[in-house]
Design a protein around this motif. Sequence first.
Motif, PDB file in Angstrom:
ATOM      1  N   ALA A 256       1.833 113.984 143.233  1.00 33.10           N
ATOM      2  CA  ALA A 256       0.709 113.417 143.984  1.00 33.10           C
ATOM      3  C   ALA A 256       0.239 112.123 143.328  1.00 33.10           C
ATOM      4  N   LEU A 257       0.132 112.143 142.010  1.00 34.17           N
ATOM      5  CA  LEU A 257      -0.305 110.954 141.276  1.00 34.17           C
ATOM      6  C   LEU A 257       0.703 109.815 141.448  1.00 34.17           C
ATOM      7  N   ALA A 258       1.978 110.154 141.387  1.00 31.47           N
ATOM      8  CA  ALA A 258       3.019 109.131 141.556  1.00 31.47           C
ATOM      9  C   ALA A 258       2.959 108.523 142.953  1.00 31.47           C
ATOM     10  N   GLY A 259       2.540 109.328 143.937  1.00 32.57           N
ATOM     11  CA  GLY A 259       2.416 108.836 145.308  1.00 32.57           C
ATOM     12  C   GLY A 259       1.242 107.893 145.466  1.00 32.57           C
ATOM     13  N   SER A 260       0.092 108.266 144.858  1.00 31.12           N
ATOM     14  CA  SER A 260      -1.117 107.465 145.057  1.00 31.12           C
ATOM     15  C   SER A 260      -1.212 106.318 144.049  1.00 31.12           C
ATOM     16  N   GLN A 261      -0.823 106.562 142.803  1.00 30.88           N
ATOM     17  CA  GLN A 261      -0.932 105.521 141.763  1.00 30.88           C
ATOM     18  C   GLN A 261       0.346 105.497 140.926  1.00 30.88           C
ATOM     19  N   PRO A 262       1.412 104.961 141.456  1.00 34.18           N
ATOM     20  CA  PRO A 262       2.699 105.009 140.746  1.00 34.18           C
ATOM     21  C   PRO A 262       2.647 104.387 139.345  1.00 34.18           C
ATOM     22  N   GLY A 263       1.882 103.312 139.188  1.00 38.65           N
ATOM     23  CA  GLY A 263       1.795 102.659 137.872  1.00 38.65           C
ATOM     24  C   GLY A 263       1.167 103.572 136.831  1.00 38.65           C
ATOM     25  N   VAL A 264       0.117 104.269 137.261  1.00 39.66           N
ATOM     26  CA  VAL A 264      -0.593 105.179 136.356  1.00 39.66           C
ATOM     27  C   VAL A 264       0.320 106.343 135.965  1.00 39.66           C
ATOM     28  N   ALA A 265       1.039 106.870 136.962  1.00 33.63           N
ATOM     29  CA  ALA A 265       1.955 107.983 136.695  1.00 33.63           C
ATOM     30  C   ALA A 265       3.031 107.553 135.708  1.00 33.63           C
ATOM     31  N   GLN A 266       3.537 106.352 135.908  1.00 38.35           N
ATOM     32  CA  GLN A 266       4.579 105.816 135.023  1.00 38.35           C
ATOM     33  C   GLN A 266       4.068 105.714 133.589  1.00 38.35           C
ATOM     34  N   GLN A 267       2.826 105.238 133.470  1.00 44.51           N
ATOM     35  CA  GLN A 267       2.200 105.084 132.149  1.00 44.51           C
ATOM     36  C   GLN A 267       2.071 106.441 131.455  1.00 44.51           C
TER      37      GLN A 267
ATOM     38  N   SER B 233       5.920 121.233 126.813  1.00 46.76           N
ATOM     39  CA  SER B 233       5.711 119.812 127.138  1.00 46.76           C
ATOM     40  C   SER B 233       5.185 119.671 128.568  1.00 46.76           C
ATOM     41  N   ASN B 234       5.667 120.530 129.461  1.00 48.16           N
ATOM     42  CA  ASN B 234       5.132 120.547 130.827  1.00 48.16           C
ATOM     43  C   ASN B 234       3.638 120.888 130.786  1.00 48.16           C
ATOM     44  N   GLU B 235       3.299 121.884 130.003  1.00 47.63           N
ATOM     45  CA  GLU B 235       1.903 122.310 129.892  1.00 47.63           C
ATOM     46  C   GLU B 235       1.023 121.185 129.338  1.00 47.63           C
ATOM     47  N   ARG B 236       1.546 120.479 128.328  1.00 50.17           N
ATOM     48  CA  ARG B 236       0.793 119.381 127.720  1.00 50.17           C
ATOM     49  C   ARG B 236       0.528 118.279 128.744  1.00 50.17           C
ATOM     50  N   MET B 237       1.559 117.934 129.481  1.00 51.54           N
ATOM     51  CA  MET B 237       1.398 116.881 130.488  1.00 51.54           C
ATOM     52  C   MET B 237       0.458 117.352 131.604  1.00 51.54           C
ATOM     53  N   SER B 238       0.555 118.618 131.967  1.00 52.14           N
ATOM     54  CA  SER B 238      -0.327 119.181 133.002  1.00 52.14           C
ATOM     55  C   SER B 238      -1.780 119.154 132.547  1.00 52.14           C
ATOM     56  N   GLN B 239      -2.001 119.416 131.265  1.00 50.50           N
ATOM     57  CA  GLN B 239      -3.368 119.376 130.741  1.00 50.50           C
ATOM     58  C   GLN B 239      -3.931 117.961 130.833  1.00 50.50           C
ATOM     59  N   GLN B 240      -3.069 116.972 130.569  1.00 50.05           N
ATOM     60  CA  GLN B 240      -3.513 115.578 130.695  1.00 50.05           C
ATOM     61  C   GLN B 240      -3.847 115.238 132.146  1.00 50.05           C
ATOM     62  N   LEU B 241      -3.018 115.732 133.063  1.00 52.12           N
ATOM     63  CA  LEU B 241      -3.280 115.495 134.487  1.00 52.12           C
ATOM     64  C   LEU B 241      -4.606 116.143 134.896  1.00 52.12           C
ATOM     65  N   ALA B 242      -4.869 117.321 134.360  1.00 52.14           N
ATOM     66  CA  ALA B 242      -6.103 118.024 134.704  1.00 52.14           C
ATOM     67  C   ALA B 242      -7.318 117.286 134.140  1.00 52.14           C
ATOM     68  N   GLN B 243      -7.193 116.804 132.888  1.00 48.98           N
ATOM     69  CA  GLN B 243      -8.339 116.165 132.238  1.00 48.98           C
ATOM     70  C   GLN B 243      -8.621 114.775 132.788  1.00 48.98           C
ATOM     71  N   GLN B 244      -7.546 114.030 133.046  1.00 47.99           N
ATOM     72  CA  GLN B 244      -7.748 112.616 133.395  1.00 47.99           C
ATOM     73  C   GLN B 244      -7.628 112.317 134.876  1.00 47.99           C
ATOM     74  N   PHE B 245      -6.942 113.197 135.615  1.00 43.94           N
ATOM     75  CA  PHE B 245      -6.671 112.859 137.015  1.00 43.94           C
ATOM     76  C   PHE B 245      -7.035 113.999 137.964  1.00 43.94           C
ATOM     77  N   GLY B 246      -8.056 114.775 137.570  1.00 39.07           N
ATOM     78  CA  GLY B 246      -8.612 115.784 138.473  1.00 39.07           C
ATOM     79  C   GLY B 246      -7.637 116.851 138.919  1.00 39.07           C
ATOM     80  N   GLY B 247      -6.645 117.116 138.104  1.00 40.76           N
ATOM     81  CA  GLY B 247      -5.740 118.213 138.417  1.00 40.76           C
ATOM     82  C   GLY B 247      -4.716 117.905 139.492  1.00 40.76           C
ATOM     83  N   GLN B 248      -4.480 116.629 139.744  1.00 39.52           N
ATOM     84  CA  GLN B 248      -3.400 116.270 140.682  1.00 39.52           C
ATOM     85  C   GLN B 248      -2.051 116.654 140.077  1.00 39.52           C
ATOM     86  N   THR B 249      -1.109 116.958 140.940  1.00 41.39           N
ATOM     87  CA  THR B 249       0.242 117.152 140.428  1.00 41.39           C
ATOM     88  C   THR B 249       0.809 115.777 140.081  1.00 41.39           C
ATOM     89  N   LEU B 250       1.848 115.778 139.262  1.00 39.70           N
ATOM     90  CA  LEU B 250       2.476 114.504 138.899  1.00 39.70           C
ATOM     91  C   LEU B 250       3.010 113.802 140.152  1.00 39.70           C
TER      92      LEU B 250
END
Length: 264
Positions: free
Chosen positions: A164-175, A145-162
């Motif tokens: 980093a994404l939560a820091g810059s776009q908390p709403g998006v990370a929550q979604q 499940s970690n790998e699946r979520m990481s793949q989504q982060l790589a595809q949709q958010f340029g490989g940011q860590t969760l």
Amino acid sequence: MYKKLIAFSIAAVMMVACTTVPITGRRQLSLVSDAQMMQMSYDAYDQFLKENKLSRDAQATAMVKRTGQRIQRAVEQYMAANGMSDQLQGFQWEHNLIEDDQVNAWAMAGGKTVTYTGILPVAQNETGLAVVMGHEIAHAIAKHSNERMSQQLAQQFGGQTLSALAGSQPGVAQQLIMTAYSAGSTLGILKYGRNQESEADRLGLIFMAMAGYNPQEAIPFWERMEAKSGGQAPPEFLSTHPSAGTRRANLQSYMPEAMKYYKK
Ligand SMILES: [Zn+2]
């Protein structure tokens, strides 16, 4: 120029953010920390249990808990003997049987499993159940499940860590978290990829064998699952898994390895 730069930074992130699956040795992307993944999993699991009914069948419930614990202990012993116990850090194992006719079972990050009463007639006995639970526990150990979520982060958010994404776009990370672990939904877990399913089959056989269950029983079990689907739209549990023919061939190719771990 910019494209190259972006591609380079994704590659750089991927190089540092990798983990290795035990036994198979496959390298996988990991942009979410285990602690984050487990916290999400535990919240979603609690929510699921609140919204679903535990089985009142004491005997069947005991069988599910016993089978889960036998496999869990065998895996823990193996990981300890091979210096990999740190990969189980933070695990809060729990195995529950819920009253539901669906032919289904799943596991979340950190060793939380759910078995549905609907799968018990297909399992037939404890060894059949060990096929199911070995497979589900393998998804948790291999951190799919970690790998699946990481793949989504790589595809949709340029490989940011969760983080980093939560820091810059908390709403998006929550979604992202909500869709990944849709708390309270009947599924409750991410859909895995085909290679993850095959890996869970391979590890599942090994884990059930380590726990003293004959892995050869996996072949008739999956035949019963196939028969249950009756050539129509397969039950949910089958739909994300490899086709019956492919699975049978795969299981047979994994069997000699699994039998090495099998102690009667
Ligand atoms: Zn699976």
